[in-house]
Design an enzyme around this catalytic site. Sequence first.
Site, PDB file in Angstrom:
ATOM      1  N   ARG A 112       0.813  -1.206   0.000  1.00  0.00           N
ATOM      2  CA  ARG A 112       0.000   0.000   0.000  1.00  0.00           C
ATOM      3  C   ARG A 112       0.856   1.269   0.000  1.00  0.00           C
ATOM      4  O   ARG A 112       0.354   2.350  -0.271  1.00  0.00           O
ATOM      5  CB  ARG A 112      -0.914   0.004   1.240  1.00  0.00           C
ATOM      6  CG  ARG A 112      -1.871  -1.160   1.313  1.00  0.00           C
ATOM      7  CD  ARG A 112      -2.545  -1.277   2.673  1.00  0.00           C
ATOM      8  NE  ARG A 112      -3.452  -0.179   2.930  1.00  0.00           N
ATOM      9  CZ  ARG A 112      -3.316   0.692   3.907  1.00  0.00           C
ATOM     10  NH1 ARG A 112      -2.271   0.616   4.711  1.00  0.00           N
ATOM     11  NH2 ARG A 112      -4.189   1.658   4.088  1.00  0.00           N
ATOM     12  N   ARG A 169       9.291   6.544  -3.950  1.00  0.00           N
ATOM     13  CA  ARG A 169       9.399   7.572  -4.984  1.00  0.00           C
ATOM     14  C   ARG A 169      10.857   7.974  -5.214  1.00  0.00           C
ATOM     15  O   ARG A 169      11.611   8.142  -4.257  1.00  0.00           O
ATOM     16  CB  ARG A 169       8.585   8.805  -4.600  1.00  0.00           C
ATOM     17  CG  ARG A 169       7.105   8.516  -4.381  1.00  0.00           C
ATOM     18  CD  ARG A 169       6.302   9.805  -4.353  1.00  0.00           C
ATOM     19  NE  ARG A 169       4.907   9.544  -4.049  1.00  0.00           N
ATOM     20  CZ  ARG A 169       4.305   9.875  -2.912  1.00  0.00           C
ATOM     21  NH1 ARG A 169       4.987  10.499  -1.970  1.00  0.00           N
ATOM     22  NH2 ARG A 169       3.035   9.597  -2.716  1.00  0.00           N
ATOM     23  N   ARG A 212      -6.020  -5.548  16.611  1.00  0.00           N
ATOM     24  CA  ARG A 212      -5.179  -4.602  17.333  1.00  0.00           C
ATOM     25  C   ARG A 212      -6.054  -3.484  17.864  1.00  0.00           C
ATOM     26  O   ARG A 212      -7.059  -3.098  17.256  1.00  0.00           O
ATOM     27  CB  ARG A 212      -4.109  -4.012  16.414  1.00  0.00           C
ATOM     28  CG  ARG A 212      -3.129  -5.037  15.887  1.00  0.00           C
ATOM     29  CD  ARG A 212      -2.278  -5.651  16.965  1.00  0.00           C
ATOM     30  NE  ARG A 212      -1.223  -4.735  17.427  1.00  0.00           N
ATOM     31  CZ  ARG A 212      -0.403  -5.033  18.430  1.00  0.00           C
ATOM     32  NH1 ARG A 212      -0.533  -6.164  19.104  1.00  0.00           N
ATOM     33  NH2 ARG A 212       0.538  -4.169  18.772  1.00  0.00           N
ATOM     34  N   ARG A 240       3.769   6.685  17.033  1.00  0.00           N
ATOM     35  CA  ARG A 240       3.747   8.016  16.429  1.00  0.00           C
ATOM     36  C   ARG A 240       3.113   9.016  17.378  1.00  0.00           C
ATOM     37  O   ARG A 240       2.452   8.642  18.353  1.00  0.00           O
ATOM     38  CB  ARG A 240       2.983   7.997  15.100  1.00  0.00           C
ATOM     39  CG  ARG A 240       1.504   7.610  15.220  1.00  0.00           C
ATOM     40  CD  ARG A 240       0.844   7.587  13.853  1.00  0.00           C
ATOM     41  NE  ARG A 240      -0.580   7.294  13.941  1.00  0.00           N
ATOM     42  CZ  ARG A 240      -1.426   7.326  12.917  1.00  0.00           C
ATOM     43  NH1 ARG A 240      -0.973   7.650  11.703  1.00  0.00           N
ATOM     44  NH2 ARG A 240      -2.704   7.054  13.070  1.00  0.00           N
ATOM     45  N   GLU A 258       0.643   7.676  20.456  1.00  0.00           N
ATOM     46  CA  GLU A 258      -0.128   6.491  20.079  1.00  0.00           C
ATOM     47  C   GLU A 258       0.644   5.201  20.367  1.00  0.00           C
ATOM     48  O   GLU A 258       1.789   5.038  19.943  1.00  0.00           O
ATOM     49  CB  GLU A 258      -0.466   6.589  18.586  1.00  0.00           C
ATOM     50  CG  GLU A 258      -1.469   5.590  18.088  1.00  0.00           C
ATOM     51  CD  GLU A 258      -1.920   5.929  16.675  1.00  0.00           C
ATOM     52  OE1 GLU A 258      -1.880   5.034  15.817  1.00  0.00           O
ATOM     53  OE2 GLU A 258      -2.301   7.106  16.439  1.00  0.00           O
ATOM     54  N   TYR A 312      -8.642  -4.903   6.373  1.00  0.00           N
ATOM     55  CA  TYR A 312      -8.128  -3.556   6.642  1.00  0.00           C
ATOM     56  C   TYR A 312      -8.611  -2.662   5.510  1.00  0.00           C
ATOM     57  O   TYR A 312      -8.065  -2.703   4.402  1.00  0.00           O
ATOM     58  CB  TYR A 312      -6.605  -3.575   6.731  1.00  0.00           C
ATOM     59  CG  TYR A 312      -6.018  -2.296   7.276  1.00  0.00           C
ATOM     60  CD1 TYR A 312      -5.626  -2.200   8.601  1.00  0.00           C
ATOM     61  CD2 TYR A 312      -5.880  -1.173   6.466  1.00  0.00           C
ATOM     62  CE1 TYR A 312      -5.089  -1.022   9.107  1.00  0.00           C
ATOM     63  CE2 TYR A 312      -5.355   0.008   6.953  1.00  0.00           C
ATOM     64  CZ  TYR A 312      -4.964   0.077   8.272  1.00  0.00           C
ATOM     65  OH  TYR A 312      -4.449   1.250   8.765  1.00  0.00           O
ATOM     66  N   ASP A 341      -9.645   1.142   3.907  1.00  0.00           N
ATOM     67  CA  ASP A 341      -9.622   2.595   3.982  1.00  0.00           C
ATOM     68  C   ASP A 341     -11.048   3.122   3.921  1.00  0.00           C
ATOM     69  O   ASP A 341     -11.987   2.399   3.551  1.00  0.00           O
ATOM     70  CB  ASP A 341      -8.786   3.170   2.843  1.00  0.00           C
ATOM     71  CG  ASP A 341      -7.293   2.953   3.049  1.00  0.00           C
ATOM     72  OD1 ASP A 341      -6.861   2.916   4.221  1.00  0.00           O
ATOM     73  OD2 ASP A 341      -6.569   2.812   2.045  1.00  0.00           O
TER      74      ASP A 341
END
Length: 370
Positions: free
Chosen positions: A170, A174, A246, A278, A301, A349, A351
């Site tokens: 996912r 670059r 989780r 994070r 988190e 999972y 989005d």
Amino acid sequence: MPIAIVGAGLSGCVIAHELADAGFQCEVFESRDHIGGNCHTQRDPDTGVMVHTYGPHIFHTDKADVWAYISRFLEMVPYQHRVKATVKGEVYSLPVNLHTINQFFHKAMRPDEARAFIQALAEPMENPQTFEQQALAFVGKDLYEAFFKGYTTKQWGMAPDQLPASILKRLPLRFNYDDSYFNHPWIAIPKEGYTPLFEKLLDHDNIHVHLNHPFTPAQAKDFEHVFYSGPLDAWFDYRHGRLLYRTLDFEKQILTDTQDYQGIAVMNYPDANIPYTRITEHKHFAPWEQDRHRGTVIYTEFSRHCEENDIPYYPVRLAQGQTQLEAYQTLARETEGVTFIGRLGTFQYLDMDVTIDQALKTVHTFIQQH
């Protein structure tokens, strides 16, 4: 008989709205004291910051119909999501891009040079099955260990060689200086948060909402059909044991004497010796209103295994050994009068845009058949 929708999150509210518009009577059951599920937002009274209560949600999609759908209900403000990572005391840009590569290896390579450099470091594999195999084939050992290994272990609670390669697929790599986190043509956040979306979806004469009201399988007989967005294994009373989910713990800090804590919405901490994954600073998710704030709100988190009384955030799919999940999926297919929806009900999972897309396709199929 009415239709029951279990869960007032994204899947449940979209389905309830579409059913109500088609003339069905809907009863929405939500075990929490608010609508919106994990997308719930509310403004912090001390600072004025719009807080993503269960962690940040950035809407991004390449699906024109889904973008048109959510835009019917909300004023969506374009938002460029950028993420930084602190690794061994230095700050880098994510996803891995040309700046990350040059900074990490102390070089000044052009795109073609960097591409060749990474290809030389990568460990090619014809069909990677695990997260670790995919990462090594993707960026090589050094970048994998710096940015992915520790973060992934903390996030998922297991070694990367136990997780499927699809998790890493996912994320982009670059060879230019583009540090935008998402590639999709539509990336935005609602001007006034996500909660108004759910309020508008449920504002219908054919919808009745029951907060603080868990739903049990025994109640299904009182309804024509049930759309269930709770944990898949819970519906079957954990007949084959508990699936892996989780959950997240947030250490919330309201800083009324600080206007900018970290200068960006998300700072990742991949180092394995740091217990959290994070820190998110919520005012940066609404840059168009920062002058209104009287301070800032940050979330530190922590990810951990979901216990019996925790809120499950996302399912854990393993690279191997899916027999338990397959047993539950078989039960779900064989259960008449119940459609399993959303992240938890389908054990995927998803989005936000995919969740909406799946909900619309599911409910429209149901309407056509009835």
